[in-house]
Design an enzyme around this catalytic site. Sequence first.
Site, PDB file in Angstrom:
ATOM      1  N   ASP A 118       0.757  -1.277  -0.090  1.00 34.91           N
ATOM      2  CA  ASP A 118       0.022  -0.154   0.096  1.00 34.91           C
ATOM      3  C   ASP A 118       1.113   1.320  -0.029  1.00 34.91           C
ATOM      4  O   ASP A 118       2.008   1.016   0.461  1.00 34.91           O
ATOM      5  CB  ASP A 118      -0.857   0.231   1.129  1.00 34.91           C
ATOM      6  CG  ASP A 118      -2.099  -0.943   1.215  1.00 34.91           C
ATOM      7  OD1 ASP A 118      -2.555  -1.440   0.099  1.00 34.91           O
ATOM      8  OD2 ASP A 118      -2.356  -1.443   2.273  1.00 34.91           O
ATOM      9  N   ASP A 134      -7.064  -1.212  -4.593  1.00 41.35           N
ATOM     10  CA  ASP A 134      -8.237  -0.954  -3.566  1.00 41.35           C
ATOM     11  C   ASP A 134      -9.197  -0.051  -4.289  1.00 41.35           C
ATOM     12  O   ASP A 134     -10.440  -0.045  -4.059  1.00 41.35           O
ATOM     13  CB  ASP A 134      -7.590  -0.359  -2.128  1.00 41.35           C
ATOM     14  CG  ASP A 134      -6.585  -1.526  -1.571  1.00 41.35           C
ATOM     15  OD1 ASP A 134      -6.849  -2.506  -1.733  1.00 41.35           O
ATOM     16  OD2 ASP A 134      -5.663  -0.877  -0.974  1.00 41.35           O
TER      17      ASP A 134
END
Length: 170
Positions: A118, A134
């Site tokens: 991330d 995401d």
Amino acid sequence: MTVVCMLIIAALLAAADQLIKLWAVKELAGGASEEFIKIAGKEIVNLTYTENTGAAFSMMSGKKWFTIGFATVALIVFVVYMIKNYRNSKLAMIFSAMVVGGGIGNLIDRVRIGYVVDYIEVRLFRFAIFNFADICVTVGIIILMIFILFGGKSSSENKQTVSEESNDAG
């Protein structure tokens, strides 16, 4: 739009996700957070490397095989949905392809390295750090839910309705 086109869209989104993550690992891992969007001296979005061993918001952290299994089942459900419904709505299929592409992008990370990379940190307000995959999954699911809840019609249904309305008026 054919199933093949939708799967190509999903594959392109997954590939884009993986390329961005390779860049994030190379440029951001081990470093400090980097400003990305700043307006009037206020940090809005930073690029911050993190490794997520769980699912959304780090839920189920450390449960690698559960998250892999759940993601795999969810992807299979969406692919079956795409195959069964590809003639119903091009828009729904594009957003389904987004969900599948994003899901594949994160699944590749889970299988290959055991966690999801991330790197997008919203600094405007406290929020989880996330990635391109995401975004694809979230936007795709939200639009599909709206589409399903408000009865999105296929283009052929819309043409039939317009045709019937014009016949009634004439």
